[in-house]
Write a protein that holds these residues in place. Sequence first.
Motif, PDB file in Angstrom:
ATOM      1  N   ASP A   1     -26.249  23.034 -24.852  1.00 24.91           N
ATOM      2  CA  ASP A   1     -26.751  23.235 -24.321  1.00 24.91           C
ATOM      3  C   ASP A   1     -26.341  25.330 -24.201  1.00 24.91           C
ATOM      4  O   ASP A   1     -26.823  26.439 -24.248  1.00 24.91           O
ATOM      5  N   GLN A   2     -24.948  24.888 -23.738  1.00 27.31           N
ATOM      6  CA  GLN A   2     -24.318  26.394 -23.113  1.00 27.31           C
ATOM      7  C   GLN A   2     -23.838  27.099 -24.280  1.00 27.31           C
ATOM      8  O   GLN A   2     -24.586  28.320 -24.324  1.00 27.31           O
ATOM      9  N   ARG A   3     -23.305  26.195 -25.307  1.00 27.76           N
ATOM     10  CA  ARG A   3     -23.387  27.422 -27.127  1.00 27.76           C
ATOM     11  C   ARG A   3     -24.633  27.655 -27.038  1.00 27.76           C
ATOM     12  O   ARG A   3     -24.601  29.246 -27.750  1.00 27.76           O
ATOM     13  N   TYR A   4     -25.876  26.757 -27.522  1.00 30.05           N
ATOM     14  CA  TYR A   4     -26.748  27.291 -28.157  1.00 30.05           C
ATOM     15  C   TYR A   4     -27.389  28.973 -26.898  1.00 30.05           C
ATOM     16  O   TYR A   4     -27.911  29.931 -27.581  1.00 30.05           O
ATOM     17  N   GLU A   5     -27.390  28.487 -25.522  1.00 38.36           N
ATOM     18  CA  GLU A   5     -27.815  30.262 -24.644  1.00 38.36           C
ATOM     19  C   GLU A   5     -26.869  30.582 -25.114  1.00 38.36           C
ATOM     20  O   GLU A   5     -26.837  31.941 -25.435  1.00 38.36           O
ATOM     21  N   LEU A   6     -25.588  30.772 -24.877  1.00 38.70           N
ATOM     22  CA  LEU A   6     -24.742  31.939 -25.715  1.00 38.70           C
ATOM     23  C   LEU A   6     -24.931  32.824 -27.046  1.00 38.70           C
ATOM     24  O   LEU A   6     -24.837  34.070 -26.815  1.00 38.70           O
ATOM     25  N   ILE A   7     -25.219  31.287 -27.563  1.00 36.34           N
ATOM     26  CA  ILE A   7     -25.154  32.034 -29.173  1.00 36.34           C
ATOM     27  C   ILE A   7     -26.777  33.391 -29.404  1.00 36.34           C
ATOM     28  O   ILE A   7     -26.908  34.151 -29.587  1.00 36.34           O
ATOM     29  N   ASP A   8     -27.743  32.530 -28.256  1.00 32.71           N
ATOM     30  CA  ASP A   8     -29.452  33.137 -27.789  1.00 32.71           C
ATOM     31  C   ASP A   8     -29.265  34.802 -27.623  1.00 32.71           C
ATOM     32  O   ASP A   8     -29.048  36.048 -27.740  1.00 32.71           O
ATOM     33  N   LEU A   9     -28.054  34.997 -26.305  1.00 35.52           N
ATOM     34  CA  LEU A   9     -28.036  36.078 -25.591  1.00 35.52           C
ATOM     35  C   LEU A   9     -26.288  37.066 -26.867  1.00 35.52           C
ATOM     36  O   LEU A   9     -26.969  38.137 -26.052  1.00 35.52           O
ATOM     37  N   LEU A  10     -25.898  36.267 -27.813  1.00 42.20           N
ATOM     38  CA  LEU A  10     -25.105  37.416 -28.635  1.00 42.20           C
ATOM     39  C   LEU A  10     -26.562  38.144 -29.187  1.00 42.20           C
ATOM     40  O   LEU A  10     -26.283  38.797 -29.714  1.00 42.20           O
ATOM     41  N   GLY A  11     -27.033  36.710 -30.188  1.00 37.60           N
ATOM     42  CA  GLY A  11     -28.306  37.943 -30.514  1.00 37.60           C
ATOM     43  C   GLY A  11     -28.934  38.815 -30.332  1.00 37.60           C
ATOM     44  O   GLY A  11     -29.379  39.981 -30.507  1.00 37.60           O
ATOM     45  N   THR A  12     -29.480  38.878 -28.190  1.00 37.81           N
ATOM     46  CA  THR A  12     -30.086  39.174 -27.751  1.00 37.81           C
ATOM     47  C   THR A  12     -29.233  40.553 -27.728  1.00 37.81           C
ATOM     48  O   THR A  12     -29.969  42.337 -28.004  1.00 37.81           O
ATOM     49  N   MET A  13     -28.603  40.643 -27.896  1.00 38.61           N
ATOM     50  CA  MET A  13     -26.652  41.696 -27.086  1.00 38.61           C
ATOM     51  C   MET A  13     -27.117  42.547 -28.828  1.00 38.61           C
ATOM     52  O   MET A  13     -27.053  43.825 -28.939  1.00 38.61           O
ATOM     53  N   ALA A  14     -26.764  41.616 -29.865  1.00 37.29           N
ATOM     54  CA  ALA A  14     -26.818  41.778 -30.739  1.00 37.29           C
ATOM     55  C   ALA A  14     -28.314  43.162 -31.597  1.00 37.29           C
ATOM     56  O   ALA A  14     -27.599  44.016 -31.903  1.00 37.29           O
ATOM     57  N   GLU A  15     -29.211  42.755 -30.443  1.00 35.51           N
ATOM     58  CA  GLU A  15     -30.430  43.130 -31.270  1.00 35.51           C
ATOM     59  C   GLU A  15     -30.380  44.824 -30.643  1.00 35.51           C
ATOM     60  O   GLU A  15     -31.357  45.776 -31.251  1.00 35.51           O
ATOM     61  N   ALA A  16     -29.527  44.798 -29.647  1.00 37.06           N
ATOM     62  CA  ALA A  16     -30.268  45.836 -28.866  1.00 37.06           C
ATOM     63  C   ALA A  16     -29.174  46.996 -28.663  1.00 37.06           C
ATOM     64  O   ALA A  16     -29.583  48.042 -28.515  1.00 37.06           O
ATOM     65  N   GLU A  17     -27.886  46.690 -29.932  1.00 36.49           N
ATOM     66  CA  GLU A  17     -26.873  47.076 -29.574  1.00 36.49           C
ATOM     67  C   GLU A  17     -27.161  48.176 -30.616  1.00 36.49           C
ATOM     68  O   GLU A  17     -27.474  47.855 -31.881  1.00 36.49           O
ATOM     69  N   SER A  18     -27.165  49.621 -30.142  1.00 37.78           N
ATOM     70  CA  SER A  18     -26.859  50.465 -31.513  1.00 37.78           C
ATOM     71  C   SER A  18     -25.704  51.097 -32.108  1.00 37.78           C
ATOM     72  O   SER A  18     -25.748  51.460 -33.234  1.00 37.78           O
ATOM     73  N   ASP A  19     -24.741  50.234 -32.109  1.00 37.81           N
ATOM     74  CA  ASP A  19     -22.762  51.100 -32.400  1.00 37.81           C
ATOM     75  C   ASP A  19     -22.976  49.788 -33.248  1.00 37.81           C
ATOM     76  O   ASP A  19     -23.211  48.637 -33.367  1.00 37.81           O
ATOM     77  N   LEU A  20     -23.529  50.233 -34.313  1.00 37.32           N
ATOM     78  CA  LEU A  20     -22.972  49.026 -35.992  1.00 37.32           C
ATOM     79  C   LEU A  20     -22.133  48.546 -35.956  1.00 37.32           C
ATOM     80  O   LEU A  20     -22.420  47.521 -35.866  1.00 37.32           O
ATOM     81  N   ALA A  21     -21.663  49.545 -36.087  1.00 39.33           N
ATOM     82  CA  ALA A  21     -19.736  47.909 -36.027  1.00 39.33           C
ATOM     83  C   ALA A  21     -19.903  46.922 -34.870  1.00 39.33           C
ATOM     84  O   ALA A  21     -19.145  45.858 -35.155  1.00 39.33           O
ATOM     85  N   ARG A  22     -20.121  47.166 -33.192  1.00 38.34           N
ATOM     86  CA  ARG A  22     -20.601  46.413 -32.501  1.00 38.34           C
ATOM     87  C   ARG A  22     -21.226  45.362 -32.510  1.00 38.34           C
ATOM     88  O   ARG A  22     -21.114  44.863 -32.110  1.00 38.34           O
ATOM     89  N   ARG A  23     -22.200  45.700 -33.321  1.00 37.83           N
ATOM     90  CA  ARG A  23     -24.256  45.112 -33.705  1.00 37.83           C
ATOM     91  C   ARG A  23     -23.153  43.729 -34.805  1.00 37.83           C
ATOM     92  O   ARG A  23     -23.025  42.744 -34.247  1.00 37.83           O
ATOM     93  N   GLU A  24     -22.254  44.238 -35.480  1.00 37.87           N
ATOM     94  CA  GLU A  24     -21.854  44.114 -36.630  1.00 37.87           C
ATOM     95  C   GLU A  24     -20.788  42.667 -35.713  1.00 37.87           C
ATOM     96  O   GLU A  24     -20.287  41.240 -36.050  1.00 37.87           O
TER      97      GLU A  24
END
Length: 89
Positions: free
Chosen positions: A50-73
Motif C-alpha cells: 500500500d505504501q509503495r502504491y501510494e508513493l508510485i501514485d504520488l511520484l506520477g502526480t509530481m511528474a505530471e506537474a513538473e515542467s523541467d523535462l529532465a526532472r520529469r524523466e
Amino acid sequence: MYASLTHALAEALVDVLWFIEGSEDEQMDPDDALKVLEGVAHLVSKLSSDQRYELIDLLGTMAEAESDLARREFLEGFPEGFGLLDDAV
C-alpha cells in the motif's frame, strides 16, 4: 503548499536524490552518493504494498506537474530505478 505530509516528504526526498544524481565527482564523493542511493532503494524496498502504491501514485502526480523535462524523466523513472515496482505491480 502540500496536500499531505507524505507529499512534502516525497518532494524533499526527490530533491535530495535529484541533487545527488546530478552531482559531479568534485561536488560529492561517488562512493558516498552510491551509499545514499542504495540506502534509499533499501528503505523503499521495506515499504508495504500500500505504501509503495501510494508513493508510485504520488511520484506520477509530481511528474505530471513538473515542467523541467529532465526532472520529469527522473520522477517517471524513480519507481523502477529505486525498486518500487519489484513487488508492487
